[in-house]
Design an enzyme around this catalytic site. Structure first.
Site, PDB file in Angstrom:
ATOM      1  N   TYR A 117      25.174  35.035  26.741  1.00  0.00           N
ATOM      2  CA  TYR A 117      26.011  34.495  25.708  1.00  0.00           C
ATOM      3  C   TYR A 117      26.000  32.809  25.580  1.00  0.00           C
ATOM      4  O   TYR A 117      26.010  32.306  24.441  1.00  0.00           O
ATOM      5  CB  TYR A 117      27.504  34.697  25.566  1.00  0.00           C
ATOM      6  CG  TYR A 117      27.903  36.232  25.656  1.00  0.00           C
ATOM      7  CD1 TYR A 117      26.996  37.095  25.410  1.00  0.00           C
ATOM      8  CD2 TYR A 117      29.259  36.459  25.961  1.00  0.00           C
ATOM      9  CE1 TYR A 117      27.322  38.425  25.373  1.00  0.00           C
ATOM     10  CE2 TYR A 117      29.598  37.758  26.042  1.00  0.00           C
ATOM     11  CZ  TYR A 117      28.663  38.847  25.477  1.00  0.00           C
ATOM     12  OH  TYR A 117      29.138  40.287  25.844  1.00  0.00           O
ATOM     13  N   ASP A 168      32.346  41.396  29.510  1.00  0.00           N
ATOM     14  CA  ASP A 168      33.018  41.340  28.353  1.00  0.00           C
ATOM     15  C   ASP A 168      33.242  43.126  28.173  1.00  0.00           C
ATOM     16  O   ASP A 168      34.344  43.400  27.668  1.00  0.00           O
ATOM     17  CB  ASP A 168      32.247  40.884  27.475  1.00  0.00           C
ATOM     18  CG  ASP A 168      32.458  40.805  25.790  1.00  0.00           C
ATOM     19  OD1 ASP A 168      33.773  41.084  25.850  1.00  0.00           O
ATOM     20  OD2 ASP A 168      31.631  40.506  25.009  1.00  0.00           O
ATOM     21  N   ASP A 190      36.810  45.604  28.481  1.00  0.00           N
ATOM     22  CA  ASP A 190      37.336  46.398  27.300  1.00  0.00           C
ATOM     23  C   ASP A 190      37.576  47.821  27.629  1.00  0.00           C
ATOM     24  O   ASP A 190      38.580  48.388  27.404  1.00  0.00           O
ATOM     25  CB  ASP A 190      36.326  46.109  26.132  1.00  0.00           C
ATOM     26  CG  ASP A 190      37.133  45.119  25.092  1.00  0.00           C
ATOM     27  OD1 ASP A 190      37.830  44.130  25.616  1.00  0.00           O
ATOM     28  OD2 ASP A 190      36.413  45.026  23.901  1.00  0.00           O
TER      29      ASP A 190
END
Ligand code: NAD
Length: 355
Positions: free
Chosen positions: A142, A246, A250
């Site tokens: 990222y 990430d 979730d």
């Protein structure tokens, strides 16, 4: 103890849920003899309305002066047409990077009282689920170099990690495992990625040198995503890099089925941290006194544990929430159509159970 806490209520349901967390924190302070001073900071849509940008330098400076930050949520349809770098959510990135928060803790637990909310079969979760995803937050793909070739038909994103970046987050994972069930699973893709092989080498060496009391094992990320829904009990602490974390955090949240119950912490090497529920500003229910404040209350508990080492006080918050649930209280989102209490009443009931 004296604590300086920056409050970032934000938008939508943010102010309502932060208010309830403060109510519970004040009760903890009075029962356990601490003193807390608060400073409220504008960030997100509310800051755009006042100052034209999602996070001002003054707001960031105020956050830096605190011992810890408690955040509600930011964003909402009112600001959806703002350009990318002026959207409310930029305030989160600005706070995380401005405060140097490189480590994200996301616990995912299924309370027995709420097991019906989980999309998993009863036999998979019957013994309860209680895991912690420790995600690297400021490195990896990222944040690596990215770009396109001259005619725009090829693109690349660079994944890069240093030994030092891996070591500092691994310490956080090992330390937290020591306070839990003493088991860390490093999730990577070491059969394909060189960065993953550096993670394995570095984490193994650190474990051998400093954390031989903690059990360490390894799992490829594709297998880990399967095991999370097949046998989530296999995990205690999942340690992983930014992008895998990430996605897996979730997934781990979803298996609990209760977005209004999940807390998180973003940390750095010292004790400073930013604590927030994992959900957003829920504009669809804002101002109706029906938001579930528990994720924010549990985030305040994480703050006491990780920024102030007040384990007993953090346990008191966790027990008060458990007692709220086991006595049959529910907020609307977890009531399965049955009776429920409003945001403020839930806060008051939990406050009343702090002892
Ligand atoms: P959301 O998490 O706000 O809401 C998803 C669903 O869950 C909604 O139906 C909402 O009513 C419900 N919900 C969420 N929190 C709840 C709570 N505490 N109690 C009861 N129900 C709850 O996600 P979204 O709708 O995709 O996003 C809304 C806004 O929030 C967007 O502007 C988004 O960018 C922003 N957002 C902010 C954060 C953050 O501040 N950390 C995180 C995610 C999304």
């Amino acid at each position: 103890m004296e604590m300086k806490i920056a409050l970032v209520p934000g938008d939508g349901i943010g102010p309502d849920i932060v208010r309830e967390a403060v109510r519970v924190l004040d009760r903890v302070a009075s029962v356990y003899g601490h003193s807390i001073s608060y400073r409220t900071i504008d960030a997100g849509g509310v800051s755009i309305d006042k100052y034209g940008i999602p996070l001002t330098d003054d707001a960031l400076e105020s956050a830096k002066e605190a011992d810890a930050v408690l955040l509600g949520a930011v964003g909402g349809p009112k600001w959806d047409s703002c350009p990318g770098n002026k959207r409310p959510e930029r305030a989160l990135l600005g706070l995380r990077s401005g405060l140097g928060l490189f480590c994200n803790f996301r616990p995912a637990a299924i309370y027995p009282e709420l097991s019906d909310a989980s999309p998993l079969k009863k036999e998979i979760i019957s013994d309860g689920v209680d895991l912690l995803v420790v995600r690297e937050l400021t490195g990896g793909i990222y944040f690596g170099e990215k770009g396109r070739n001259d005619d725009g038909t090829e693109a690349f994103d660079m994944m890069r990690y240093s030994k030092q970046e891996i070591e500092r987050i691994s310490r956080k994972a090992f330390e937290s495992a020591r306070k839990r069930r003493g088991h860390v699973t490093l999730v990577d893709k070491a059969n394909v990625l060189e960065t993953s092989r550096l993670w394995r080498e570095t984490v193994s060496a650190l474990a051998a040198k400093e954390y031989s009391d903690v059990e360490l094992d390894f799992m490829y990320v594709d297998n880990a995503s399967m095991q999370l829904v097949r046998n989530p009990r296999a995990f205690d602490v999942i340690l992983t890099e930014n992008m895998f974390g990430d996605i897996l955090s979730d997934e781990a949240s979803m298996i609990t089925g209760s977005i209004g119950m999940l807390a998180s912490a973003s940390l750095r090497e010292d004790r400073f941290g930013m604590y927030e529920p994992i959900h957003g500003s829920a504009p669809d229910i804002a101002g109706q006194n029906i938001a579930n404040p528990i994720a924010t209350i549990l985030s305040a508990g994480m703050m006491l544990r990780y920024s102030f080492s007040l384990d007993k006080e953090a346990d008191a918050i966790d027990s008060a929430v458990r007692s709220f649930l086991s006595d049959g209280y529910r907020t609307k989102d977890i009531a399965s159509g049955g009776e429920w209490v409003g945001t403020d009443e839930a806060g008051k009931i939990i406050e009343g159970r702090i002892s």
